[in-house]
Design a protein around this motif. Structure first.
Motif, PDB file in Angstrom:
ATOM      1  N   LEU A 174       0.996  -1.105   0.389  1.00 31.31           N
ATOM      2  CA  LEU A 174       0.343   0.203   0.090  1.00 31.31           C
ATOM      3  C   LEU A 174       0.792   1.081   0.115  1.00 31.31           C
ATOM      4  N   TYR A 175       0.206   2.472  -0.942  1.00 33.36           N
ATOM      5  CA  TYR A 175       1.214   3.305  -0.941  1.00 33.36           C
ATOM      6  C   TYR A 175       0.316   4.773  -0.469  1.00 33.36           C
ATOM      7  N   LEU A 176       1.062   5.982   0.394  1.00 35.18           N
ATOM      8  CA  LEU A 176       0.615   7.023   1.317  1.00 35.18           C
ATOM      9  C   LEU A 176       1.585   7.848  -0.030  1.00 35.18           C
ATOM     10  N   VAL A 177       0.780   8.759  -0.510  1.00 31.71           N
ATOM     11  CA  VAL A 177       1.512   9.698  -1.369  1.00 31.71           C
ATOM     12  C   VAL A 177       0.669  11.366  -0.519  1.00 31.71           C
ATOM     13  N   TRP A 178       0.816  12.603  -1.111  1.00 30.56           N
ATOM     14  CA  TRP A 178       0.847  14.044  -0.139  1.00 30.56           C
ATOM     15  C   TRP A 178       1.970  14.485  -1.397  1.00 30.56           C
ATOM     16  N   SER A 179       1.418  15.840  -1.183  1.00 30.76           N
ATOM     17  CA  SER A 179       2.617  16.972  -1.482  1.00 30.76           C
ATOM     18  C   SER A 179       2.591  17.907  -0.107  1.00 30.76           C
ATOM     19  N   TYR A 180       3.457  19.103  -0.164  1.00 29.93           N
ATOM     20  CA  TYR A 180       3.846  19.942   1.312  1.00 29.93           C
ATOM     21  C   TYR A 180       4.547  21.394   0.612  1.00 29.93           C
ATOM     22  N   GLY A 181       3.984  22.353   0.881  1.00 26.53           N
ATOM     23  CA  GLY A 181       4.865  23.436  -0.342  1.00 26.53           C
ATOM     24  C   GLY A 181       5.363  24.113   1.036  1.00 26.53           C
ATOM     25  N   GLN A 182       5.587  23.661   2.227  1.00 24.17           N
ATOM     26  CA  GLN A 182       6.286  24.826   3.627  1.00 24.17           C
ATOM     27  C   GLN A 182       7.580  23.943   3.613  1.00 24.17           C
ATOM     28  N   ASP A 183       8.656  24.306   4.062  1.00 29.96           N
ATOM     29  CA  ASP A 183       9.815  23.808   5.271  1.00 29.96           C
ATOM     30  C   ASP A 183       9.292  23.263   5.877  1.00 29.96           C
ATOM     31  N   TYR A 184       9.905  21.973   5.721  1.00 37.25           N
ATOM     32  CA  TYR A 184      10.073  20.603   6.727  1.00 37.25           C
ATOM     33  C   TYR A 184      11.043  19.998   6.742  1.00 37.25           C
ATOM     34  N   ARG A 185      10.763  19.284   8.217  1.00 38.70           N
ATOM     35  CA  ARG A 185      12.235  17.950   8.809  1.00 38.70           C
ATOM     36  C   ARG A 185      12.130  17.127   8.070  1.00 38.70           C
ATOM     37  N   GLU A 186      11.371  16.599   8.180  1.00 33.18           N
ATOM     38  CA  GLU A 186      10.778  15.224   7.614  1.00 33.18           C
ATOM     39  C   GLU A 186       8.786  15.125   8.417  1.00 33.18           C
ATOM     40  N   PHE A 187       8.659  13.902   7.691  1.00 40.14           N
ATOM     41  CA  PHE A 187       6.960  13.367   7.639  1.00 40.14           C
ATOM     42  C   PHE A 187       7.338  11.904   9.425  1.00 40.14           C
TER      43      PHE A 187
END
Length: 247
Positions: free
Chosen positions: A185-198
């Motif tokens: 199973l694959y979880l996918v997403w997007s993110y447009g902010q600065d981040y360290r990890e998920f």
């Protein structure tokens, strides 16, 4: 000329020597803080009987006045005496604001502020001030100690901690969805902010971390809720965005 030879020979046989080099005495910094005396060498290695080595400092806990000898290894030595501990301590009044606090002190003409690291005084970069000092509130709890200064002797430290301000809001991931493969199973997403990890959770339990925008996991056998939380550069997590999967 022949008559001078015996005279020169006599001088040589007497062993005339140059003046011996003067031994270097220790260059040190001494600080009495409450019941403890801290000694730091400013040049060369030293040894002090009756003191314990703690990092860059030699430390001895003794309330009464006493004298001691600092020996510069391979060189000279120096005798020093310190006054006894002060009985008075600063009296503190703390006024808290949203972004900072104001610390008012009394009982002394001058004070020294120390950072507390693992419940120990950080002797470097301490600040001397009079009457009051302003400290910024951080996202983490910060602890300090304040001493009163009287004729170069410091009182027993008075410790206090500054409560952290509320953590910043961390934006959630966008477009979180589940994609089913034949064996995973694959979880996918997007993110447009600065981040360290998920951080990925399955039914509330952490199952992994990633710095990318996709995560692979085994196919669940029943209905499952997946949650992805973004971790900011400062280390704070978002509340999380969730998606349900049913076989």
């Amino acid at each position: 000329m022949k008559r001078l030879i015996p005279f020169f020979f006599l001088l040589a046989s007497c062993g005339i020597k140059a003046n011996p080099e003067v031994l270097k005495v220790p260059e040190i910094e001494v600080r009495r803080i409450g019941q403890k005396v801290y000694v730091k060498s400013l040049s060369g290695e030293v040894r002090i009987d009756g003191f314990e080595r703690q990092g860059d400092y030699w430390v001895r806990e003794e309330e009464r006045p006493f004298c001691f000898v600092v020996e510069r290894i391979g060189e000279g030595s120096k005798k020093l005496c310190v006054a006894g501990a002060l009985e008075e301590k600063p009296s503190l009044k703390i006024s808290e604001g949203e972004a900072h606090i104001e610390v008012y002190a009394s009982n002394f003409e001058a004070y020294r502020l120390y950072n507390l690291i693992d419940s120990s005084l950080s002797l470097e970069n301490a600040k001397i001030y009079r009457e009051s000092i302003q400290l910024e509130r951080d996202y983490w709890e910060r602890c300090y100690a304040i001493t009163g200064i009287k004729e170069s002797v410091e009182s027993q430290p008075v410790e206090f901690c500054v409560k952290p301000k509320p953590p910043p809001t961390v934006p959630e991931v966008d477009g979180l969805e589940v994609r089913e493969g034949k064996q995973a199973l694959y979880l996918v997403w997007s993110y447009g902010q600065d981040y360290r990890e998920f951080v990925i959770y399955r039914d509330g339990k952490e199952i992994g971390r990633t710095s990318g925008f996709a995560f692979e996991t085994e196919l669940p056998k029943g209905k499952t809720t997946f949650t992805v939380r973004a971790v900011s550069p400062l280390g704070f997590e978002s509340k999380g965005r969730s998606v349900d999967y049913s076989p």
